[in-house]
Design a protein around this motif. Structure first.
Motif, PDB file in Angstrom:
ATOM      1  N   SER A 230       0.820  -1.214   0.000  1.00 50.47           N
ATOM      2  CA  SER A 230       0.000   0.000   0.000  1.00 50.47           C
ATOM      3  C   SER A 230       0.854   1.265   0.000  1.00 50.47           C
ATOM      4  N   LEU A 231       2.178   1.101   0.134  1.00 49.64           N
ATOM      5  CA  LEU A 231       3.074   2.253   0.226  1.00 49.64           C
ATOM      6  C   LEU A 231       3.444   2.834  -1.131  1.00 49.64           C
ATOM      7  N   TYR A 232       3.193   2.098  -2.232  1.00 51.21           N
ATOM      8  CA  TYR A 232       3.508   2.608  -3.576  1.00 51.21           C
ATOM      9  C   TYR A 232       2.663   1.881  -4.603  1.00 51.21           C
ATOM     10  N   ASP A 233       2.695   2.348  -5.855  1.00 51.34           N
ATOM     11  CA  ASP A 233       1.902   1.753  -6.928  1.00 51.34           C
ATOM     12  C   ASP A 233       2.748   0.700  -7.647  1.00 51.34           C
TER      13      ASP A 233
ATOM     14  N   VAL B 203       1.862  -1.827  -9.521  1.00 53.30           N
ATOM     15  CA  VAL B 203       1.424  -2.148 -10.883  1.00 53.30           C
ATOM     16  C   VAL B 203       2.053  -1.181 -11.879  1.00 53.30           C
ATOM     17  N   SER B 204       2.065   0.099 -11.524  1.00 55.02           N
ATOM     18  CA  SER B 204       2.636   1.111 -12.418  1.00 55.02           C
ATOM     19  C   SER B 204       4.135   0.885 -12.622  1.00 55.02           C
ATOM     20  N   ILE B 205       4.850   0.599 -11.543  1.00 57.03           N
ATOM     21  CA  ILE B 205       6.297   0.363 -11.643  1.00 57.03           C
ATOM     22  C   ILE B 205       6.572  -0.889 -12.470  1.00 57.03           C
ATOM     23  N   SER B 206       5.810  -1.947 -12.235  1.00 55.51           N
ATOM     24  CA  SER B 206       5.994  -3.189 -12.978  1.00 55.51           C
ATOM     25  C   SER B 206       5.723  -2.990 -14.473  1.00 55.51           C
ATOM     26  N   THR B 207       4.667  -2.235 -14.795  1.00 66.03           N
ATOM     27  CA  THR B 207       4.329  -1.965 -16.197  1.00 66.03           C
ATOM     28  C   THR B 207       5.439  -1.185 -16.891  1.00 66.03           C
ATOM     29  N   ARG B 208       5.961  -0.172 -16.197  1.00 64.92           N
ATOM     30  CA  ARG B 208       7.048   0.629 -16.770  1.00 64.92           C
ATOM     31  C   ARG B 208       8.310  -0.209 -16.956  1.00 64.92           C
ATOM     32  N   LEU B 209       8.596  -1.065 -15.994  1.00 64.44           N
ATOM     33  CA  LEU B 209       9.788  -1.910 -16.088  1.00 64.44           C
ATOM     34  C   LEU B 209       9.703  -2.823 -17.313  1.00 64.44           C
ATOM     35  N   GLN B 210       8.556  -3.474 -17.507  1.00 66.10           N
ATOM     36  CA  GLN B 210       8.399  -4.366 -18.646  1.00 66.10           C
ATOM     37  C   GLN B 210       8.489  -3.611 -19.966  1.00 66.10           C
ATOM     38  N   ARG B 211       7.961  -2.405 -19.981  1.00 65.94           N
ATOM     39  CA  ARG B 211       8.022  -1.589 -21.205  1.00 65.94           C
ATOM     40  C   ARG B 211       9.461  -1.229 -21.553  1.00 65.94           C
ATOM     41  N   LEU B 212      10.244  -0.801 -20.561  1.00 57.74           N
ATOM     42  CA  LEU B 212      11.651  -0.450 -20.805  1.00 57.74           C
ATOM     43  C   LEU B 212      12.429  -1.653 -21.322  1.00 57.74           C
ATOM     44  N   ARG B 213      12.207  -2.794 -20.692  1.00 61.39           N
ATOM     45  CA  ARG B 213      12.917  -4.006 -21.122  1.00 61.39           C
ATOM     46  C   ARG B 213      12.532  -4.378 -22.558  1.00 61.39           C
ATOM     47  N   ARG B 214      11.251  -4.270 -22.885  1.00 65.96           N
ATOM     48  CA  ARG B 214      10.779  -4.655 -24.213  1.00 65.96           C
ATOM     49  C   ARG B 214      11.360  -3.719 -25.286  1.00 65.96           C
ATOM     50  N   LEU B 215      11.365  -2.428 -25.012  1.00 68.19           N
ATOM     51  CA  LEU B 215      11.872  -1.458 -25.985  1.00 68.19           C
ATOM     52  C   LEU B 215      13.369  -1.632 -26.222  1.00 68.19           C
ATOM     53  N   ARG B 216      14.122  -1.864 -25.138  1.00 67.64           N
ATOM     54  CA  ARG B 216      15.570  -2.015 -25.306  1.00 67.64           C
ATOM     55  C   ARG B 216      15.898  -3.316 -26.035  1.00 67.64           C
ATOM     56  N   LYS B 217      15.173  -4.385 -25.727  1.00 70.42           N
ATOM     57  CA  LYS B 217      15.431  -5.674 -26.369  1.00 70.42           C
ATOM     58  C   LYS B 217      15.107  -5.630 -27.860  1.00 70.42           C
ATOM     59  N   SER B 218      14.061  -4.887 -28.247  1.00 67.56           N
ATOM     60  CA  SER B 218      13.640  -4.813 -29.646  1.00 67.56           C
ATOM     61  C   SER B 218      14.458  -3.803 -30.450  1.00 67.56           C
TER      62      SER B 218
ATOM     63  N   GLY C  36       5.288   6.705  -6.198  1.00 72.17           N
ATOM     64  CA  GLY C  36       5.468   6.602  -4.746  1.00 72.17           C
ATOM     65  C   GLY C  36       6.680   5.812  -4.300  1.00 72.17           C
ATOM     66  N   MET C  37       7.595   5.465  -5.226  1.00 75.32           N
ATOM     67  CA  MET C  37       8.722   4.618  -4.832  1.00 75.32           C
ATOM     68  C   MET C  37       9.738   5.353  -3.956  1.00 75.32           C
ATOM     69  N   GLY C  38       9.575   6.665  -3.782  1.00 78.18           N
ATOM     70  CA  GLY C  38      10.454   7.414  -2.890  1.00 78.18           C
ATOM     71  C   GLY C  38       9.947   7.496  -1.456  1.00 78.18           C
ATOM     72  N   ASN C  39       8.821   6.849  -1.172  1.00 77.17           N
ATOM     73  CA  ASN C  39       8.234   6.858   0.168  1.00 77.17           C
ATOM     74  C   ASN C  39       9.242   6.338   1.198  1.00 77.17           C
ATOM     75  N   ALA C  40       9.553   7.151   2.197  1.00 79.19           N
ATOM     76  CA  ALA C  40      10.576   6.783   3.187  1.00 79.19           C
ATOM     77  C   ALA C  40      10.237   5.474   3.903  1.00 79.19           C
ATOM     78  N   LYS C  41       8.965   5.184   4.073  1.00 81.94           N
ATOM     79  CA  LYS C  41       8.566   3.963   4.785  1.00 81.94           C
ATOM     80  C   LYS C  41       8.993   2.695   4.042  1.00 81.94           C
ATOM     81  N   LEU C  42       9.146   2.805   2.731  1.00 83.83           N
ATOM     82  CA  LEU C  42       9.565   1.645   1.942  1.00 83.83           C
ATOM     83  C   LEU C  42      10.991   1.212   2.265  1.00 83.83           C
TER      84      LEU C  42
END
Length: 531
Positions: free
Chosen positions: A52-55, A57-72, A92-98
């Protein structure tokens, strides 16, 4: 009444803290932290994406997109995706609680995402990269760096307790995590000048065979420091001891040698003057030693200090001769605003050695914190009111006025940053502020700085990695440009000489292949001229 689970957790934390006290290296600390996470469930928490401290799904989607673009090999698409996603608090990946749930690090997903961004940046960094012009990529790197910002390390004042900073720097440099922008006030200025005039290898060599601890303590018997002794202190002896560790360099010379941007805070000794932040940009020719002497001139202990600078002939002369300066902590112990303005810094790591100044952010704010913050704010307002009343209506001399201004400045300061490194000692250590330490005490204090830094290494490593990658790429470009500028005049002169020689019929490149001019050729040339 605490539950059994909470009681067990407290026991585990206490056992971990006790075992860490015996760790001699970061690798030992890391092994202890990973073992603790396995037992406490922190390792499992890191592997699970959801929180609940960050999104996630959004981070995972972006990660897969970057990997796909670089590989292609879709370079334009990858550059566009990077320009959208380089943000310190993306989803939200900068949340100190993480970064407080596990000892050894945060979510593996966040680490993988940051790793992929840095790998993509490195992929685009070679000048010889084909497909996207270097000018376009350079514009992207500069814009990304400006948007993302950079980190700075701020070293607080604190008398002899400031030697704690040496351990902090040792730990950061060993892990290649030390920011290039470093500020210091008072004792922090002394430490900043030493690290700012040395390469990483030279600085770490100070800890071999306790060289630094011995250098800081070997002549303690010849120096006496205390309140009310400013007229009796042997400044020549202090300068001699300082010269052993701080070379005869200016801020500009230190920067050119090490690439570190050292910043030293000083406060004015007279009322109605402003504080200064000395560095290779604003005061390039000021000497490091005089800056440190000024920043450590604690009123009542040392006399105010005059700065010195190297002139055009290379001689050391007084700088701003009519001005005297005192302890930098009184005006800007942690000069965050000025560093932000000068270097585009937006992320601050603070080594705070003064007990009672600053505290870790409470991840579970409640009524107690609200009341505490309100009482602190109210106390500051009351003190400011009294100071203002006395300065307006009382008979205040120059020295008293300077003291009141200093207190006002202290009230306005912030003593923490985004990541804070605090020592383990409490208020009782205030009695050691001016104590001459033994070599053993010095070694213990430096080691305390290391141990206090190790728990922060995972968060520092991750939260500064993108900024460090961008800085490295741009620094490489600036180094290439500097080389080109140094060699360009020679090349230009060479081209001019060649052009002139060609104009005179002396082309070295064609000298060997030139054919002899015959009579028939002369007649042919004359016929063309006539036509």
């Amino acid at each position: 009444m605490a539950s059994r689970k909470e009681t067990q957790k407290r026991k585990s934390v206490k056992a971990f803290d006790q075992s860490v006290l015996n760790a001699d290296t970061f690798d030992e600390w890391q092994a202890l932290a990973e073992d603790y996470d396995r037992q406490s469930g922190g390792a499992v928490w890191r592997e699970k994406d959801d929180s609940s401290l960050y999104d996630a799904v959004s981070i995972s989607t972006r990660l897969q997109r970057l990997r796909r673009l670089r590989k292609s090999g879709n370079n334009h698409g990858l550059l566009f995706a990077l320009s959208e996603g380089i943000h310190g608090n993306m989803a939200g990946m900068g949340n100190a609680k993480l970064y407080q749930k596990a000892k050894a690090g945060t979510k593996v997903l966040i680490k993988d995402y940051i790793d992929e961004i840095c790998d993509a940046l490195t992929y685009f960094s070679p000048r010889s990269f084909k497909g996207i012009p270097w000018a376009d990529r350079l514009e992207f790197f500069q814009g990304a760096s400006h948007c993302y910002g950079r980190s700075a390390l701020m070293l607080s004042g604190g008398g002899t307790l400031g030697y704690f900073h040496f351990g902090v720097l040792k730990a950061l440099i060993e892990q290649k995590l030390c920011p290039v922008v470093i500020s210091g006030a008072s004792a922090g200025a002394f430490v900043a000048a030493i690290v700012g005039s040395r390469s990483d290898e030279e600085f770490l060599a100070l800890f071999d065979n306790n060289t630094l601890a011995r250098a800081l303590t070997e002549n303690n018997d010849s120096i006496r420091i205390g309140f009310g002794m400013s007229e009796k202190i042997d400044m020549r002896a202090i300068k001699r001891e300082m010269a052993k560790l701080i070379p005869d360099m200016t801020f500009k010379e230190a920067y050119e040698k090490t690439g570190r941007s050292i910043n030293i805070s000083i406060s004015p000794a007279e009322p109605r003057q402003t504080s200064r932040l000395l560095n290779h940009i604003a005061s390039p020719n000021v000497t490091l030693r005089s800056a440190v002497l000024a920043s450590t001139a604690l009123p009542g202990v040392f006399q105010p200090v005059q700065l010195e600078a190297r002139n055009a002939d290379g001689d050391i002369k007084p700088y701003l001769p009519s001005r005297r300066w005192i302890d930098g902590s009184f005006s800007q112990d942690l000069p965050a605003k000025r560093l932000a303005r000068m270097y585009a810094v937006n992320h601050f790591i603070v080594s705070q050695v003064m007990p009672g100044l600053g505290r870790e952010t409470n991840t579970k704010p409640g009524l107690r914190k609200i009341v505490s913050d309100a009482s602190v704010a109210a106390t500051k307002q009351i003190v400011r009111g009294y100071l203002d009343f006395f300065q307006r209506y009382g008979k205040v001399g120059p020295q008293m006025g300077t003291g009141m201004n200093a207190i006002n400045a202290l009230l306005d300061q912030q003593f923490t940053g985004d990541i804070n490194i605090f020592p383990g000692y409490g208020l009782s250590s205030l009695g050691k502020l001016l104590k001459m330490m033994s070599e053993e005490e010095m070694r213990d204090l430096i080691k305390a700085g290391e141990r206090a830094t190790w728990p922060k290494v995972p968060v520092i490593s991750l939260t500064t990695r993108i900024g460090r990658t961008l800085d490295g790429i741009l620094h490489s470009f600036e180094r290439d440009e500097a080389y080109w500028l140094r060699t360009a005049p020679k090349k230009k002169a060479s081209r001019n000489t060649t052009t002139q020689r060609r104009a005179n019929g002396h082309d070295p490149a064609k000298k060997q292949s030139r054919k002899p001019v015959t009579a028939a050729m002369k007649q042919k040339h004359q016929r063309k001229s006539a036509a």
